[in-house]
Design an enzyme around this catalytic site. Structure first.
Site, PDB file in Angstrom:
ATOM      1  N   TYR A 164      -8.619   9.613 -23.025  1.00 17.75           N
ATOM      2  CA  TYR A 164      -8.957   9.189 -20.921  1.00 17.75           C
ATOM      3  C   TYR A 164     -10.719   9.665 -21.249  1.00 17.75           C
ATOM      4  O   TYR A 164     -11.136  10.642 -21.847  1.00 17.75           O
ATOM      5  CB  TYR A 164      -8.700  10.410 -20.316  1.00 17.75           C
ATOM      6  N   GLY A 181      -2.369   4.681  -1.538  1.00 20.58           N
ATOM      7  CA  GLY A 181      -4.458   3.967  -1.464  1.00 20.58           C
ATOM      8  C   GLY A 181      -5.173   4.772  -2.464  1.00 20.58           C
ATOM      9  O   GLY A 181      -6.304   4.366  -2.383  1.00 20.58           O
ATOM     10  N   SER A 182      -4.873   5.273  -3.359  1.00 15.24           N
ATOM     11  CA  SER A 182      -5.158   6.031  -4.659  1.00 15.24           C
ATOM     12  C   SER A 182      -5.851   5.175  -5.655  1.00 15.24           C
ATOM     13  O   SER A 182      -6.123   5.503  -6.951  1.00 15.24           O
ATOM     14  CB  SER A 182      -4.983   7.188  -5.220  1.00 15.24           C
ATOM     15  N   ILE A 217       8.314  -3.528  -3.299  1.00 12.07           N
ATOM     16  CA  ILE A 217       9.694  -2.233  -4.245  1.00 12.07           C
ATOM     17  C   ILE A 217       9.016  -1.408  -2.494  1.00 12.07           C
ATOM     18  O   ILE A 217       8.947  -0.159  -2.121  1.00 12.07           O
ATOM     19  CB  ILE A 217       9.129  -0.999  -5.048  1.00 12.07           C
ATOM     20  N   GLY A 253       6.454  -8.959  -5.056  1.00 20.89           N
ATOM     21  CA  GLY A 253       7.601  -8.445  -4.376  1.00 20.89           C
ATOM     22  C   GLY A 253       6.828  -7.142  -3.950  1.00 20.89           C
ATOM     23  O   GLY A 253       6.045  -5.679  -4.488  1.00 20.89           O
ATOM     24  N   TYR A 292       0.873  -0.979  -0.135  1.00 15.20           N
ATOM     25  CA  TYR A 292      -0.071  -0.086   0.032  1.00 15.20           C
ATOM     26  C   TYR A 292       0.877   1.106  -0.186  1.00 15.20           C
ATOM     27  O   TYR A 292       1.583   1.159   0.645  1.00 15.20           O
ATOM     28  CB  TYR A 292      -0.887   0.049   0.940  1.00 15.20           C
ATOM     29  N   GLU A 346       1.997  -4.452  -9.743  1.00 17.73           N
ATOM     30  CA  GLU A 346       1.226  -4.269  -9.107  1.00 17.73           C
ATOM     31  C   GLU A 346       1.072  -5.206  -7.745  1.00 17.73           C
ATOM     32  O   GLU A 346      -0.182  -5.640  -6.978  1.00 17.73           O
ATOM     33  CB  GLU A 346      -0.046  -4.487  -9.631  1.00 17.73           C
ATOM     34  N   GLY A 347       2.594  -5.122  -7.226  1.00 14.12           N
ATOM     35  CA  GLY A 347       2.968  -6.401  -5.491  1.00 14.12           C
ATOM     36  C   GLY A 347       2.176  -7.466  -5.286  1.00 14.12           C
ATOM     37  O   GLY A 347       2.420  -7.964  -4.748  1.00 14.12           O
ATOM     38  N   THR A 348       2.397  -8.186  -6.854  1.00 15.80           N
ATOM     39  CA  THR A 348       2.026  -9.604  -7.088  1.00 15.80           C
ATOM     40  C   THR A 348       3.719 -10.028  -7.477  1.00 15.80           C
ATOM     41  O   THR A 348       3.497 -11.765  -6.548  1.00 15.80           O
ATOM     42  CB  THR A 348       1.463 -10.101  -8.682  1.00 15.80           C
TER      43      THR A 348
END
Lengths: 515, 515
Positions: free
Chosen positions: A434, A127-128, A260, A258, A124, A254-256
């Site tokens: 966008y 948190g955005s 950073i 490790g 985390y 995306e945190g899967t």
């Protein structure tokens, strides 16, 4: 000292209120007459009925950990429209059991050790996330590792223009620490104030530059990543051809794979020369062509945002398509570069505006957008964005397909609404469009209504050859379309890599890959 | 019709001979008096004593396959100095058993199916590897898959400026097919004439541009790769943030994860404006500073090659350090950009030359260098290059450390010699220095002599924080240093990915990873 909102964007003090609320309500009422714009207040924290935590830290780590209602509620959801609305309804079925705030990299290692056999770990930053990237939407215990205390610029190499920076630092604190050195990262995603370097890296965030160095990826010199199988640190290199890039595997993971913990980033001198202009196009197609020609001319504008008529009307007070152009340099004047870009605009039917009022108006809206989104969410509005990228040859059909799908879905679930489009980035081979959606929803149903619209536009994007995300990331919300877009063979390779680094599958289960 | 040399660079017709040989010999004799420059001719093909092939193709694939002495000899080694010298000695211990030339992607799939259980497969493009990347330096049967027949530009998208191109095409044929569309890839590695698109992609080749788009990586829109586990095809996207980049895993995989069969590449209009200049620096350190300042100024020169005094003397006929500068554009004049770059040079002690003679001299040498290297190898000279990249803050110590290590090793193994250095690419955070070694060797020992020098300079590079390769790739020759440079955790991830895609480990064993 400002107070972070547990349920919505940013700080409590900056929330939309008073006159701003009244003006916003009046504009929406004019656009969507008949909408019920009653303001719904968020629930009081003590009234939230969170499930009891199912895991507690060992004594050695207790000093880093919290299971308070406020921490768990604030870390349960990201900041997408559907997150904010669920918070407003007090719908917090999935929240982490423990929030851990490491103070050192060794703490991160110790936390992974504790969780190593069967506790899910969610890295985390700010948190955005707007894609469910930090939400423990799975069974079993979850520990959210909030890196907010790892927030230092630890080293500055002014000769090479690089800085070693801890991953938990938020945008403003990062720039504050570089400023005394006369340097800047100049990576300004819309979430800048409340997103972290680690989050940018893990999600391949899109920043300030409309061309050239668009993603944070391009600014990375090396990474340091804590994994369950050890710490990976790449060399500081300006370029390399030694095998597949180690950094590029972790960028977007995306945190899967490790957590950073720090990175060397390429920084630069602060710009001294700037030029800005707004150009109107009676025909949107001509504006698209002008943006393409500029992107292909090797002029490298810092800003090259084409607003379609709806976006220009709502957020820049203009009545036609507007191309917002900007150039900047720390080394040399940019007036002649701007002149050439404007010449290209004129060649394609653009009318250069005497002031860059539209551009200024748009910039001020830009900063307030997330707050206004929350204010409108409180008033039963469906207000959300989505984005993609595609090649120029496919843009016209992607744009019409997406607008048609959005319009039909809005009509189906909410009657009337508005769809807007702007380019956030332009590449020689294609734009990153966008989109924004504004519609009047029914209080209690707006998440379900949005989810239907989102599914329809995601189908249209993937069918038209676009990517399900240019810079918002995949998280959990984009999985169905990401899985179709991603080559199966690459998915197998990624699973192989994850098994090697995270053999028990504790890292952010459900993001990118099935648990 | 030119004849490819089986033992040396390029074509037989273009080899150094006559006057060029005499002039070269005279220059070397002046530089290294006393050297024995007797010319040794290559062995006749029929005299080569190749091991008998240990495997033969099934009847269904026989039409694509050859085990002729010429094919096996020509595909056994790459084109490094040590490869050419071993060829001159007829030392061909490791050669592939079969050369297969697929005519379609289905042929590639069928070939992998045939080899799937226990035959090693070596993907082969132009055969210009200088790192042992295509040499079957392992036990057991080997099939080299030569993609030379997959050489078409299959589709051109002029709107997005992109082209779908088969991997086996060599540089000139690629450009010939783009020219009628007014487009160019403008990727010109020194090997351009005899290296293939697939080779560039698999090894992350460095091309024409000294700044900005340096590696072929930056020009890739999507890849198509045949692996033992299926075909991977990524979407054509100008940019994406959907998970780790699939393309970046295959870029630099050097044939260990799959065979790249085609790619969509970003192409561009042919340049219309050009500016060139040469700037001399009495002090090499000042030249380095000027190159750095230009790289950090956002001017993006197409060429920014700093030649140190030795390189300038040998290859450009100059007597001081020379910075060779070039700008180009398809859209706008570049004179004012050149003016600013020259101003920066003057600020740092540079003397702008009235003609760009040094630059022209250097360009002609550049094209002849590989042929001259072969000619000198025939005369017992040790002539080879190596390259790296590092951050600017480390360059001075890397340069002095590498030159010292090279000089000491040359002295040890060969007495006297010359070490040169030029920048091939410059980044805002560091240069890519490219070194040359010239020394008189002993016929029969020059490979062993070079290997000692190479080990010494590789140690110096890795110790000084550089990469073992900026654009020559890892292959088999760079493994000891690559293994130290690469994070162990990333090595584990790469093994995991390879196991998933190539479960029997048939693809290019020994490259990047142990078999």
């Amino acid at each position: 000292m400002a107070t972070r909102s547990w349920w919505g964007w940013g700080t409590v003090e900056n929330a939309v209120r008073g006159d701003e609320r009244d003006r916003l309500t009046a504009r929406v009422a004019a656009l969507l007459p008949g909408a019920d714009l009653t303001v719904h207040e968020p629930p009081a924290l003590p009234s939230l009925d969170l499930p009891a935590p199912v895991v507690a830290p060992p004594p050695s780590l207790a000093r880093l950990c919290s299971s308070s209602v406020e921490d768990r509620a604030a870390h349960g959801h990201g900041k997408a429209f559907r997150d904010v609305v669920r918070n407003l309804h007090g719908s917090l079925a999935s929240v982490p059991d423990v929030i851990a705030r490491p103070r050192t990299e060794q703490d991160v290692i110790d936390l992974l050790d504790w969780c190593s056999s069967d506790i899910a770990v969610i890295p985390y930053g700010g948190g955005s996330s707007v894609v469910g990237g930090i939400e423990p939407r799975f069974d079993g215990p979850a520990v959210t590792v909030d890196l907010g205390h790892l927030a230092a610029v630890s080293e500055v190499d002014s000769v090479s223009r690089a800085a070693r920076i801890q991953a938990g630092v938020l945008g403003p604190a990062l720039e504050d620490q570089l400023r005394p050195h006369g340097l800047t990262l100049r990576h300004f995603p819309q979430s800048f104030e409340f997103s972290s370097l680690g989050g940018w890296l893990a999600t391949r965030a899109g920043g300030h530059y409309a061309t050239l160095y668009t993603h944070i990826d391009d600014l990375v010199e090396s990474l340091r990543v804590v994994t369950p199988s050890g710490v990976a640190e790449s060399r500081r290199l300006p370029g390399s051809g030694a095998g597949p890039s180690p950094d590029r595997l972790f960028l977007g993971s995306e945190g899967t794979l490790g957590i950073i913990t720090e990175a060397w980033l390429r920084v630069q001198e602060r710009p001294r020369w700037r030029a800005r202009a707004s150009v109107e196009f009676a025909s949107y197609a001509d504006g698209v062509t002008a943006a393409r020609v500029i992107a292909q001319a090797g002029l490298y504008p810092a800003n090259c945002r084409l607003l379609d008529p709806a976006e220009a009307f709502i957020n820049a007070g203009a009545s036609a398509s507007v191309l917002v152009l900007g150039f900047e340099s720390a080394d040399h004047p940019v007036a002649s570069t701007m002149d050439r870009a404007l010449e290209l605009c004129r060649d394609h039917g653009g009318v250069v505006q005497s002031s860059d009022e539209a551009s200024s108006a748009w910039r001020s809206s830009f900063l307030r957008m997330p707050y206004q989104r929350d204010a409108l969410a409180q008033q039963s509005m469906i207000v959300e964005t989505f984005e993609t990228a595609c090649t120029w040859d496919r843009f016209a059909s992607l744009h019409s397909g997406v607008v048609a799908a959005a319009t039909a879905a809005i009509k189906e679930v909410a009657g009337a609404g508005v769809v807007t489009c702007r380019f956030t980035h332009v590449y020689p081979d294609g734009p990153a469009p966008y989109f924004g959606v504004y519609a009047a929803g029914r209080w209690g149903s707006t998440v379900a209504q949005w989810d239907e619209i989102k599914a329809a536009v995601s189908e249209a994007i993937v069918a038209a050859g676009g990517t399900i995300t240019h810079h918002h990331a995949v998280g959990r919300d984009h999985r169905p379309w990401y899985d179709r877009q991603r080559p199966d063979v690459f998915a197998a390779a990624l699973r192989g890599a994850k098994s090697a680094l995270d053999p028990t599958g504790i890292l952010n289960p459900g993001v990118l890959l099935d648990p």
